[in-house]
Write a protein that holds these residues in place. Structure first.
Motif, short mmCIF file in Angstrom:
data_model
loop_
_atom_site.label_atom_id
_atom_site.label_comp_id
_atom_site.label_asym_id
_atom_site.label_seq_id
_atom_site.Cartn_x
_atom_site.Cartn_y
_atom_site.Cartn_z
N SER A 73 -6.54 4.06 -1.23
CA SER A 73 -5.47 3.77 -0.28
C SER A 73 -5.00 2.33 -0.45
CB SER A 73 -5.94 4.02 1.15
OG SER A 73 -6.96 3.10 1.51
N SER A 74 -3.89 2.01 0.19
CA SER A 74 -3.34 0.65 0.16
C SER A 74 -3.18 0.15 -1.27
CB SER A 74 -4.21 -0.31 0.97
OG SER A 74 -4.29 0.12 2.31
N CYS A 75 -2.59 0.99 -2.11
CA CYS A 75 -2.40 0.64 -3.51
C CYS A 75 -1.15 1.34 -4.04
CB CYS A 75 -3.63 1.01 -4.33
SG CYS A 75 -4.00 2.77 -4.32
N LYS A 76 -0.83 1.09 -5.28
CA LYS A 76 0.37 1.68 -5.88
C LYS A 76 0.26 3.20 -5.99
CE LYS A 76 3.43 1.28 -9.85
NZ LYS A 76 3.71 0.59 -11.11
N HIS A 77 -0.91 3.70 -6.39
CA HIS A 77 -1.12 5.14 -6.58
C HIS A 77 -2.11 5.65 -5.55
CE1 HIS A 77 1.21 4.88 -10.25
NE2 HIS A 77 0.43 3.88 -10.64
N VAL A 78 -1.62 5.99 -4.36
CA VAL A 78 -2.45 6.45 -3.25
C VAL A 78 -2.80 7.92 -3.46
CG1 VAL A 78 -2.45 6.90 -0.77
CG2 VAL A 78 -1.42 4.81 -1.65
N GLY A 79 -4.10 8.23 -3.35
CA GLY A 79 -4.51 9.63 -3.45
C GLY A 79 -5.96 9.78 -3.84
N VAL A 80 -6.36 11.02 -4.07
CA VAL A 80 -7.73 11.35 -4.44
C VAL A 80 -7.94 10.97 -5.91
CG1 VAL A 80 -9.43 13.19 -4.73
CG2 VAL A 80 -7.94 13.18 -2.72
N ALA A 81 -8.94 10.14 -6.16
CA ALA A 81 -9.20 9.61 -7.49
C ALA A 81 -10.45 10.19 -8.13
CB ALA A 81 -9.32 8.10 -7.44
N GLY A 82 -11.38 10.72 -7.32
CA GLY A 82 -12.61 11.23 -7.91
C GLY A 82 -13.52 11.87 -6.88
#
Length: 152
Positions: free
Chosen positions: A53-62
């Motif tokens: 969160s709070s970044c350029k690519h918000v979402g599920v990463a792993g």
């Protein structure tokens, strides 16, 4: 076994950080509702979606797995820590943390926008307006929908 979503800012801690470390404590939770879930509901073997969160690519990463159940968050006792809490003591700890281990990195970030567009996630707290909790439960159906989205 239960399923969870843990939010993190990747500049502070990311799925890549966890992959390098292998295992890490999930410290710094300073919301009582999230703390109660960590303390009372998160168990060894539960699976966790790591959400950037709070970044350029918000979402599920792993994906991670819980390997140690709740224990006192010792950072709350450390005056030098960003997570220091003067009202929390070793004798009466106010905050807890769990340990998680790396399982896998998604082939791509499953974005919040994608998740909001998925009918099977419409009741998921993450996609509802105003939900700011850093830890939230995920149903088995929601888990499968997100994991299957990664495989598309």
């Amino acid at each position: 076994m239960a399923y969870w979503l843990f939010k993190t800012e990747p500049d502070e801690f990311s799925i890549h950080t966890l992959r390098v470390r292998g295992t890490a404590c999930w410290e710094g939770v300073r919301n009582y509702q999230a703390r109660n879930m960590l303390r009372d509901e998160v168990k060894i073997g539960d699976l966790v979606l790591i959400y950037h969160s709070s970044c350029k690519h918000v979402g599920v990463a792993g994906i991670a797995r819980v390997v140690k159940e709740a224990y006192p968050d010792h950072f709350a006792f450390d005056i030098e820590s960003d997570y220091y809490d003067a009202k929390s003591t070793p004798e009466n700890p106010r905050w807890v943390m769990v340990d998680i281990e790396y399982v896998s990195t998604m082939s791509r970030i499953i974005t919040l926008g994608e998740m909001k567009a998925m009918p099977e996630l419409e009741s998921m707290p993450l996609v509802r307006r105003g939900n700011r909790l850093s830890i939230m439960p995920v149903s088995e159906q929601e888990w499968q929908a997100i994991v299957n989205k990664d495989n598309q």
